[in-house]
Design an enzyme around this catalytic site. Structure first.
Site, PDB file in Angstrom:
ATOM      1  CG  HIS A  94     -33.042  20.006  15.922  1.00 40.62           C
ATOM      2  ND1 HIS A  94     -33.980  21.113  14.918  1.00 40.62           N
ATOM      3  CD2 HIS A  94     -32.427  19.463  15.042  1.00 40.62           C
ATOM      4  CE1 HIS A  94     -33.685  20.497  13.932  1.00 40.62           C
ATOM      5  NE2 HIS A  94     -32.650  19.888  13.852  1.00 40.62           N
ATOM      6  CG  ASP A 136     -26.295  13.822  14.142  1.00 45.84           C
ATOM      7  OD1 ASP A 136     -26.415  12.706  13.476  1.00 45.84           O
ATOM      8  OD2 ASP A 136     -26.488  15.000  13.615  1.00 45.84           O
TER       9      ASP A 136
HETATM   10  N1  ACO Z   1     -25.601  22.169  25.360  1.00 48.99           N
HETATM   11  C1  ACO Z   1     -25.660  22.948  26.255  1.00 48.99           C
HETATM   12  N2  ACO Z   1     -26.541  24.355  26.034  1.00 48.99           N
HETATM   13  C2  ACO Z   1     -27.183  24.218  24.844  1.00 48.99           C
HETATM   14  C3  ACO Z   1     -27.090  23.286  23.713  1.00 48.99           C
HETATM   15  C4  ACO Z   1     -26.330  22.187  23.862  1.00 48.99           C
HETATM   16  N3  ACO Z   1     -26.273  21.052  23.219  1.00 48.99           N
HETATM   17  N4  ACO Z   1     -27.703  23.377  23.043  1.00 48.99           N
HETATM   18  C5  ACO Z   1     -28.271  24.878  23.210  1.00 48.99           C
HETATM   19  N5  ACO Z   1     -27.903  25.140  24.337  1.00 48.99           N
HETATM   20  C6  ACO Z   1     -28.311  26.568  24.984  1.00 48.99           C
HETATM   21  C7  ACO Z   1     -27.562  27.659  24.367  1.00 48.99           C
HETATM   22  O1  ACO Z   1     -26.168  27.905  24.957  1.00 48.99           O
HETATM   23  C8  ACO Z   1     -28.596  28.581  24.657  1.00 48.99           C
HETATM   24  O2  ACO Z   1     -28.323  29.173  26.085  1.00 48.99           O
HETATM   25  P1  ACO Z   1     -28.928  30.806  26.196  1.00 48.99           P
HETATM   26  O3  ACO Z   1     -30.230  30.830  26.089  1.00 48.99           O
HETATM   27  O4  ACO Z   1     -28.280  30.804  27.724  1.00 48.99           O
HETATM   28  O5  ACO Z   1     -28.067  31.505  25.307  1.00 48.99           O
HETATM   29  C9  ACO Z   1     -29.795  28.186  24.510  1.00 48.99           C
HETATM   30  O6  ACO Z   1     -29.768  26.724  24.893  1.00 48.99           O
HETATM   31  C10 ACO Z   1     -30.439  27.979  22.954  1.00 48.99           C
HETATM   32  O7  ACO Z   1     -29.472  27.616  21.914  1.00 48.99           O
HETATM   33  P2  ACO Z   1     -29.101  28.017  20.680  1.00 48.99           P
HETATM   34  O8  ACO Z   1     -27.828  27.788  20.335  1.00 48.99           O
HETATM   35  O9  ACO Z   1     -29.579  29.741  20.534  1.00 48.99           O
HETATM   36  O10 ACO Z   1     -29.941  27.473  19.727  1.00 48.99           O
HETATM   37  P3  ACO Z   1     -29.950  27.210  18.219  1.00 48.99           P
HETATM   38  O11 ACO Z   1     -31.248  27.133  17.826  1.00 48.99           O
HETATM   39  O12 ACO Z   1     -29.389  28.383  17.600  1.00 48.99           O
HETATM   40  O13 ACO Z   1     -28.969  26.057  17.948  1.00 48.99           O
HETATM   41  C11 ACO Z   1     -28.086  23.973  17.946  1.00 48.99           C
HETATM   42  C12 ACO Z   1     -29.347  24.872  17.783  1.00 48.99           C
HETATM   43  C13 ACO Z   1     -27.000  24.354  16.910  1.00 48.99           C
HETATM   44  C14 ACO Z   1     -28.399  22.468  17.339  1.00 48.99           C
HETATM   45  C15 ACO Z   1     -27.685  23.481  19.312  1.00 48.99           C
HETATM   46  O14 ACO Z   1     -28.625  23.076  20.151  1.00 48.99           O
HETATM   47  C16 ACO Z   1     -26.182  22.957  19.454  1.00 48.99           C
HETATM   48  O15 ACO Z   1     -25.100  23.607  19.319  1.00 48.99           O
HETATM   49  N6  ACO Z   1     -26.397  21.564  19.717  1.00 48.99           N
HETATM   50  C17 ACO Z   1     -25.108  20.713  19.977  1.00 48.99           C
HETATM   51  C18 ACO Z   1     -24.724  20.510  18.409  1.00 48.99           C
HETATM   52  C19 ACO Z   1     -25.594  19.476  17.858  1.00 48.99           C
HETATM   53  O16 ACO Z   1     -26.186  18.453  18.281  1.00 48.99           O
HETATM   54  N7  ACO Z   1     -25.886  19.706  16.724  1.00 48.99           N
HETATM   55  C20 ACO Z   1     -26.849  18.775  15.654  1.00 48.99           C
HETATM   56  C21 ACO Z   1     -27.949  19.394  15.412  1.00 48.99           C
HETATM   57  S1  ACO Z   1     -29.091  18.229  14.624  1.00 48.99           S
HETATM   58  C22 ACO Z   1     -28.655  18.163  13.174  1.00 48.99           C
HETATM   59  O17 ACO Z   1     -28.018  19.078  12.546  1.00 48.99           O
HETATM   60  C23 ACO Z   1     -28.747  17.136  12.244  1.00 48.99           C
END
Ligand code: ACO
Length: 430
Positions: A307, A365
């Site tokens: 998140h 979720d």
């Molecule tokens: N699985 C694996 N790796 C992940 C995940 C994941 N679910 N989420 C983040 N990471 C990693 C990223 O690859 C990144 O790695 P890096 O540092 O090597 O580049 C690091 O963790 C940070 O992640 P970001 O994408 O930069 O974080 P951001 O805050 O931009 O994204 C998000 C948050 C979009 C929710 C992300 O965690 C994600 O895509 N999760 C999966 C989708 C999801 O569950 N979305 C629902 C969110 S809740 C909502 O909207 C109600």
């Protein structure tokens, strides 16, 4: 908002004093409004990782401590003691209602659930397999055509009516989208039912038979709607604020928010979680998928994990996890293997160094889809359910934004990286 100063040193050694505003709780903000005027530079923060886009009285999140409060009330207390329409009133009006105010508000919502018949006929034009989020966005957008003349954004009464219409009518649109997909007749709302009961009735009743509403199903939906009702400046809410900041028709702004919510990085994740769990299939496959999620060369992510704001735990996930147990125990065991798989995946990921180091925890979720599935709601409708809850937050934020006397049209700046000026070349000379 108290005011203090924040001092920066420019590359030429000048001291720049920027106002520092403190909120009620949580980090303060540096007011950079005069930076461009005085220093000729913009700030740069793609994705708004550290940028506040507005001030707001509605919702507070402390991502480090896993705190979520609506108008100061912890979401855990609201989930335990309140109901969705009371929470809707709280978010819209700023305080919990008195008994009379609540009765009035509930009546207003109950008596505005029907759609103009013309709106229902739009559904005839969609293909039988149109995604319900696409239909929801299109039909809500069409409300701007139905209510354009009675939507003066500068009139507080019109704003009230708009918010009531959105909260009251969205379930009817959502249920019609579902009925379109399965080829059943639309079910009209029944005003004696409460919000969640009415939704269940419109989704699952058919004209040929009586339909009995399961109180546990209504309770579970009500809880999910409370937990999804608002989440401060998330992507879809910011879209609603931004679209609305031009004083555009607010129904169009909500339609834009619905479209933003649909993305798998946002509300679309609940659908993606179920698809992922089905693809994983059984516990023996978990290590393979966890390895894929950790592989930087593989675009696969564990859906329902991570998140932007919560870096400890998502308090909504904790509450929903409990509800999952209750719903599965009550409504049959057919989804238990999926829930067991989700629990197993959660445990593996929570112990994994990669997820620990990056503070990746299950979000709201990760579990909501399992409840929806157990209630008989198809996967394509999961994000629609999210939209119904969030419609309250969208309208509350739109009202706050439009009523702000200091409000401005949202218009971010950029770091330009394209070609510098060059001269046009005639086509035969290129
Ligand atoms: N699985 C694996 N790796 C992940 C995940 C994941 N679910 N989420 C983040 N990471 C990693 C990223 O690859 C990144 O790695 P890096 O540092 O090597 O580049 C690091 O963790 C940070 O992640 P970001 O994408 O930069 O974080 P951001 O805050 O931009 O994204 C998000 C948050 C979009 C929710 C992300 O965690 C994600 O895509 N999760 C999966 C989708 C999801 O569950 N979305 C629902 C969110 S809740 C909502 O909207 C109600």
């Amino acid at each position: 908002m108290s005011q203090d100063a924040y001092r920066l040193i420019s590359p030429s050694g000048n001291e720049i004093e920027l106002p520092l505003h403190e909120g009620t709780t949580g980090p303060g903000v540096i007011d950079i409004g005069k930076l461009y005027r005085e220093q000729g530079v913009f700030t740069y923060d793609p994705g708004f990782v550290a940028t506040g886009s507005c001030s707001s009285d509605i919702t507070f999140i402390d991502g480090e401590k896993g705190v979520l409060m609506y108008r100061g009330y912890p979401v855990e207390q609201l989930a335990e003691h309140s109901n969705f329409l009371e929470v809707a009133y709280l978010l819209q009006h700023g305080d919990l209602p008195t008994a009379d105010e609540l009765a009035d508000y509930e009546n207003t919502i109950r008596y505005h659930t029907m759609l103009n018949e013309g709106m229902l006929s739009f559904f005839k034009g969609f293909r039988y397999d149109a995604h319900p989020m696409a239909m929801l966005s299109a039909v809500v957008g069409s409300m701007s055509a139905y209510y354009h003349d009675s939507t003066n954004v500068h009139d507080p009464e019109h704003r009230d009516i708009f918010a009531h219409r959105i909260v009251a009518k969205l379930p009817t649109v959502a249920a019609a989208a579902y009925k379109k997909n399965i080829g059943q007749p639309f079910m009209y709302p029944q005003n004696h039912l409460n919000y969640s009961e009415n939704l269940l009735h419109m989704l699952f009743a058919v004209p040929a038979e009586d339909y009995e509403i399961d109180p546990i199903a209504a309770e579970a939906l009500d809880l999910l709607f409370i937990l999804h009702a608002d989440h401060e400046q998330n992507c879809s809410t910011s879209v609603v604020r931004m679209a609305g900041s031009s004083a555009a028709n607010p129904y169009s702004a909500i339609a834009a928010g619905i479209s933003a919510l649909w993305g798998p990085a946002h509300g679309g994740a609940n659908e993606a979680v179920l698809q992922m769990l089905e693809e994983i299939g059984d516990a023996s496959q978990i290590p393979k998928y966890v390895a894929k999620a950790k592989d930087r060369d593989d675009p696969f992510r564990l859906m329902g994990f991570g998140h932007r704001v919560y870096k400890n735990f998502d308090p909504r996930a904790t509450i929903i996890r409990e509800m999952c147990h209750k719903v599965l125990a009550r409504l049959g065991r057919q989804d238990t293997p999926l829930f067991d798989l989700a629990l197993e995946l959660e445990q593996v990921a929570l112990k994994d160094e990669f997820f620990i180091e990056k503070n990746l925890y299950p979000n709201v979720d990760f579990y909501s889809g399992i409840i929806y599935r157990a209630l008989g709601i198809p996967t394509s409708m999961f994000t629609v359910m999210f939209a119904l809850g969030r419609s309250v937050g969208w309208t509350a934020h739109w009202r706050e934004m439009i009523a702000d006397p200091k409000g401005k049209i949202s218009r971010p700046r950029q770091l330009y990286t394209g070609p510098a000026q060059r001269d046009y070349v005639q086509v035969d000379a290129r």
